[in-house]
Write a protein that holds these residues in place. Structure first.
Motif, PDB file in Angstrom:
ATOM      1  N   SER A 164      60.336 -31.377  16.457  1.00 32.71           N
ATOM      2  CA  SER A 164      59.638 -30.332  17.137  1.00 32.71           C
ATOM      3  C   SER A 164      58.896 -29.399  16.238  1.00 32.71           C
ATOM      4  O   SER A 164      58.942 -29.737  14.897  1.00 32.71           O
ATOM      5  CB  SER A 164      61.071 -29.236  17.747  1.00 32.71           C
ATOM      6  OG  SER A 164      61.323 -28.610  16.611  1.00 32.71           O
ATOM      7  N   ARG A 210      56.685 -25.463  15.784  1.00 27.15           N
ATOM      8  CA  ARG A 210      56.543 -24.091  16.286  1.00 27.15           C
ATOM      9  C   ARG A 210      55.544 -23.439  15.538  1.00 27.15           C
ATOM     10  O   ARG A 210      55.229 -23.849  14.247  1.00 27.15           O
ATOM     11  CB  ARG A 210      57.898 -23.297  16.658  1.00 27.15           C
ATOM     12  CG  ARG A 210      58.371 -23.080  15.192  1.00 27.15           C
ATOM     13  CD  ARG A 210      59.873 -22.144  15.284  1.00 27.15           C
ATOM     14  NE  ARG A 210      60.198 -22.138  14.058  1.00 27.15           N
ATOM     15  CZ  ARG A 210      60.429 -20.848  13.605  1.00 27.15           C
ATOM     16  NH1 ARG A 210      60.057 -19.731  14.463  1.00 27.15           N
ATOM     17  NH2 ARG A 210      60.886 -20.464  12.483  1.00 27.15           N
ATOM     18  N   TRP A 253      66.024 -21.241  12.719  1.00 25.54           N
ATOM     19  CA  TRP A 253      65.118 -21.277  14.200  1.00 25.54           C
ATOM     20  C   TRP A 253      64.535 -22.272  14.459  1.00 25.54           C
ATOM     21  O   TRP A 253      64.709 -22.642  15.619  1.00 25.54           O
ATOM     22  CB  TRP A 253      64.457 -19.847  14.273  1.00 25.54           C
ATOM     23  CG  TRP A 253      63.888 -19.612  15.672  1.00 25.54           C
ATOM     24  CD1 TRP A 253      62.669 -19.347  16.007  1.00 25.54           C
ATOM     25  CD2 TRP A 253      64.850 -18.961  16.479  1.00 25.54           C
ATOM     26  NE1 TRP A 253      62.900 -19.031  17.349  1.00 25.54           N
ATOM     27  CE2 TRP A 253      63.936 -19.037  17.707  1.00 25.54           C
ATOM     28  CE3 TRP A 253      66.291 -19.099  16.640  1.00 25.54           C
ATOM     29  CZ2 TRP A 253      64.470 -18.465  19.176  1.00 25.54           C
ATOM     30  CZ3 TRP A 253      66.687 -18.733  18.053  1.00 25.54           C
ATOM     31  CH2 TRP A 253      65.907 -18.644  19.174  1.00 25.54           C
ATOM     32  N   THR A 262      65.448 -24.630  17.698  1.00 25.10           N
ATOM     33  CA  THR A 262      64.594 -25.184  18.712  1.00 25.10           C
ATOM     34  C   THR A 262      64.552 -26.715  18.647  1.00 25.10           C
ATOM     35  O   THR A 262      64.257 -27.136  20.133  1.00 25.10           O
ATOM     36  CB  THR A 262      63.020 -24.685  17.911  1.00 25.10           C
ATOM     37  OG1 THR A 262      63.157 -23.300  17.657  1.00 25.10           O
ATOM     38  CG2 THR A 262      62.012 -25.027  18.836  1.00 25.10           C
ATOM     39  N   LYS A 303      64.979 -28.678  22.362  1.00 25.84           N
ATOM     40  CA  LYS A 303      63.906 -29.410  22.857  1.00 25.84           C
ATOM     41  C   LYS A 303      64.647 -30.887  23.004  1.00 25.84           C
ATOM     42  O   LYS A 303      64.331 -31.488  23.952  1.00 25.84           O
ATOM     43  CB  LYS A 303      62.854 -29.473  21.987  1.00 25.84           C
ATOM     44  CG  LYS A 303      61.838 -28.215  21.980  1.00 25.84           C
ATOM     45  CD  LYS A 303      60.809 -28.141  21.292  1.00 25.84           C
ATOM     46  CE  LYS A 303      59.735 -27.044  21.597  1.00 25.84           C
ATOM     47  NZ  LYS A 303      58.716 -26.652  20.461  1.00 25.84           N
TER      48      LYS A 303
END
Lengths: 142, 142, 142, 142
Positions: free
Chosen positions: B6, B8, B34, B38, B42
């Motif tokens: 993932s 971000r 974090w 995440t 996902k």
């Protein structure tokens, strides 16, 4: 009224300071928080982690906080932190924090906290509870 | 193996930086943490706060963390954070974090975490539990 | 080699702990950081905030960190934190941290740090510098 | 007066919460801080890290902060954070922060900050400076 007072001395850490070289504002509330736990430990003779269990409460959550920043505190500065109980009500109280750095008042803080338990009917809710008589008596003493 | 990945993007905040003007080391582990939540959100379609309830676990505590700091990240820098599952065992897993800043790899992190529940005989103890088949299957997918 | 060792004792604060009731991983690196500054203060007799000025450096930034979490630390726990210099090179060094809680080793950390100054040709860049002889001598002493 | 307003949405992280499962008080001031930088970025079109350089100031340090905690915010909660300029004086200003969680006002914050530069005669001292006309004009706009 003037109630129980406690004092502690600590040094400002590297990780507490921001790129301006002064303590980042969010850290002062960590200092206040620890000051209030210290005050209760000294007044009641109960360790912070045992306060909730000893009195059947959830904790002493904050209702309201104010802070005034009068002079900067920097990495390595020795801070003399005084915490004093300045108001006691049925189920809430107020603590005043004063942080002295190099002989001047650098920060003044004021917390209002609640003596809080869980709601009997709805245990996941937090509810203000009356403070026990002996807790009140010990916190009043200077 | 290469598992679920993932990505971000976030900006470095003022309060994350130290007097040298760069992100204070302790903050990177907040970023990693974090990133892992995440990744799970996902991969599994379960919100972080519901992960424990959905799978009957306490959480995914850390066993071991490593980080290498290759280039500084500063206030306002945009960070591209990639988190990838790189190992899956019966009751533990490893996540690799890569933080890119201005086109260069600034920080590399590696977490080993445990799929943890409470001990049946002694509920206050934390114990590694086998990861469910479907969780494993989803985390394996790229 | 076994080099200079320092020891400090502190209590885990409320704000250091997460919803699982244990110290949040990011806080341990704050503990390590303060341990390393304490080690240098004790070994060199120079206050943390004066280290950079005293030796013409920018600081002692991290290159690499590892941590192993063996047992939980909780709110109010007394932590005995030992920091020891375990490697000394021309312009970098390694510090090992051990956090004991209730008589057991709870966390082990390992930092590699650089003795860093600014680049003469390009002052905004950080560059490893050779550690002064007397600094090396004092850090070697047990 | 009602001045410039900015809005951002973010999720409460695991590491922001305390053993009571709610956001630790010190974290809210990190939220406020980031809200104020966001407000300035949106009002002035200047990135946070470039604000000081663009206007010849040191920064916008805090003079006074107040916060009221009305409802808890928990891990994973989506927070709608509104920051609005509510007072503008010659060299200081006030920002009001409102954090909405699950449709209710959870936290109210109020910051007084100073437009600050260094003292000409004594560069290490921080001094309030008059805010430029165009900065004032942009901050007044809704």
């Amino acid at each position: 009224m003037t109630g129980f007072l406690s004092r502690r001395v600590f040094a400002v850490e590297w990780g507490h300071c921001d790129p301006a070289g002064i303590v980042f504002n969010g850290r002062f509330y960590e200092y206040f928080d620890w000051g209030t736990w210290t005050l209760f430990e000294k007044a009641l003779g109960v360790k912070p982690a045992e306060l909730a269990g000893a009195f059947g409460i959830i904790g002493i959550p904050l209702d309201d906080v104010r802070a005034r920043f009068l002079a900067p505190a920097r990495f390595g500065d020795e801070v003399e932190h005084t915490s004093q109980l300045v108001a006691l009500r049925r189920s809430s109280f107020e603590v005043e924090h004063r942080l002295m750095v190099r002989g001047v008042l650098a920060v003044e803080g004021h917390e209002t906290r609640v003596w809080a338990g869980s709601d009997g009917a709805e245990p996941s809710r937090i509810r203000a509870k009356p403070m026990p008589e002996d807790v009140v008596a010990r916190l009043r003493a200077c």
